[in-house]
Scaffold this motif. Structure first.
Motif, PDB file in Angstrom:
ATOM      1  N   LEU A 264       0.823  -1.207   0.000  1.00 20.46           N
ATOM      2  CA  LEU A 264       0.000   0.000   0.000  1.00 20.46           C
ATOM      3  C   LEU A 264       0.860   1.261   0.000  1.00 20.46           C
ATOM      4  N   SER A 265       1.991   1.207   0.711  1.00 13.74           N
ATOM      5  CA  SER A 265       2.907   2.355   0.720  1.00 13.74           C
ATOM      6  C   SER A 265       3.481   2.592  -0.655  1.00 13.74           C
ATOM      7  N   LYS A 266       3.837   1.526  -1.329  1.00 13.84           N
ATOM      8  CA  LYS A 266       4.373   1.648  -2.692  1.00 13.84           C
ATOM      9  C   LYS A 266       3.328   2.273  -3.618  1.00 13.84           C
ATOM     10  N   LYS A 267       2.063   1.824  -3.493  1.00 11.81           N
ATOM     11  CA  LYS A 267       1.003   2.390  -4.335  1.00 11.81           C
ATOM     12  C   LYS A 267       0.798   3.869  -4.038  1.00 11.81           C
ATOM     13  N   GLN A 268       0.883   4.237  -2.751  1.00 11.43           N
ATOM     14  CA  GLN A 268       0.666   5.627  -2.364  1.00 11.43           C
ATOM     15  C   GLN A 268       1.788   6.524  -2.874  1.00 11.43           C
ATOM     16  N   ILE A 269       3.045   6.076  -2.758  1.00 12.82           N
ATOM     17  CA  ILE A 269       4.196   6.891  -3.144  1.00 12.82           C
ATOM     18  C   ILE A 269       4.243   7.107  -4.649  1.00 12.82           C
ATOM     19  N   TRP A 270       3.948   6.051  -5.401  1.00 11.88           N
ATOM     20  CA  TRP A 270       4.090   6.128  -6.855  1.00 11.88           C
ATOM     21  C   TRP A 270       2.798   6.488  -7.584  1.00 11.88           C
ATOM     22  N   SER A 271       1.726   6.745  -6.834  1.00 12.60           N
ATOM     23  CA  SER A 271       0.442   7.020  -7.492  1.00 12.60           C
ATOM     24  C   SER A 271       0.457   8.319  -8.289  1.00 12.60           C
TER      25      SER A 271
END
Length: 284
Positions: A264-271
């Motif tokens: 979820l952190s990866k999705k949030q950072i790269w969104s």
């Protein structure tokens, strides 16, 4: 030049691997195999500590300790187990001290400095019944009884193996003897259907029901005694077995949670970052 050397080194490794494979295949194909004796696979017994949620059956471990003390300890030691560990089987501190005092362990006479025997204390390991390997062999038809501390880990399916071995003594059948004459027990040997060689030097230790009187009133049948002492020897070999299982579940849950959180952190950072389009795919 470097490329040529690298190629030669790679070819050398390939040749060595190929030769090793060819030699191994040839050895396997030409190796003479000995006849397989018809021994039985260990019984499949259900224990409380089996499976990922298993727990120790303290009453069974206490019964198994009693079988070990009154029967098995005449020939086998537990040199890697301290008597203070009995507290993990539900014994109080006073009971552990009293139980340790019933054992005789090697000591030193403080007055003469000579070797002597003394009453055990909780910090002592369970003693060997023999002073050395020579004495052990002399008392057992030249066969040295193994220490049982780690026996269930030293054998495949060790708990079931120990329980099965203790009830597997019987006379060899005529069919087995007709097909495998070498299965006939020699002098000082005993036929056991669960032993790979079918014959071993250990006489049947558990001979009849009621050989041990359990404190909790459980009937001491041959099967009951064998499974109880097998459970006890599983505890001596791996006393942290249940604790390790109990620790494993929180670790797995934490790893699963951390994996989801990382995703979820990866999705949030790269969104907020859009992938760059290749010029050929870009619209005019």
């Amino acid at each position: 030049m470097i490329r040529i050397i690298a190629i030669l080194v790679g070819l050398g490794f390939a040749v060595v691997a190929l030769v090793s494979f060819a030699v191994g295949a040839y050895t396997f194909a030409t190796e003479e195999t000995t006849p397989h004796l018809p021994y039985e696979e260990p019984m499949d017994v259900d224990y409380s500590f089996d499976g990922p949620l298993g727990t120790w059956d303290v009453a069974q471990l206490q019964r198994g300790y009693k079988v070990y003390k009154e029967v098995c300890s005449a020939c086998h030691g537990l040199k890697f187990v301290a008597m203070r560990s009995l507290s993990e089987l539900g014994y109080s501190e006073a009971q552990v001290k009293a139980e340790a005092a019933t054992w005789q362990v090697p000591g030193i006479d403080p007055n003469t400095g000579e070797a002597t025997m003394r009453a055990g204390v909780p910090t002592d390991q369970f003693p060997s019944p023999y002073p050395n390997a020579v004495a052990a062999a002399a008392a057992n038809n030249n066969a040295i009884p193994p220490d049982l501390s780690l026996m269930t880990k030293a054998r495949n399916d060790g708990t079931n193996y120990v329980a099965s071995l203790l009830v597997g003594y019987q006379e060899p059948s005529p069919e087995v003897l007709a097909e495998h004459p070498e299965a006939a027990p020699g002098p000082g040997l005993y036929h056991n259907i669960y032993f790979p060689n079918l014959n071993l030097a250990m006489a049947p230790p558990l001979m009849n029901a009621g050989q041990v009187t359990y404190d909790d009133g459980t009937e001491a049948t041959l099967t009951q005694m064998s499974t109880d002492v097998a459970a006890f020897l599983t505890w001596t070999a791996e006393p942290t077995l249940v604790k390790r299982k109990q620790t494993g579940w929180p670790v797995l849950i934490f790893l699963l949670f951390a994996t989801v959180l990382a995703y979820l952190s990866k999705k949030q950072i790269w969104s907020a970052i859009k992938p760059k389009q290749h010029p050929k795919n870009a619209k005019d």
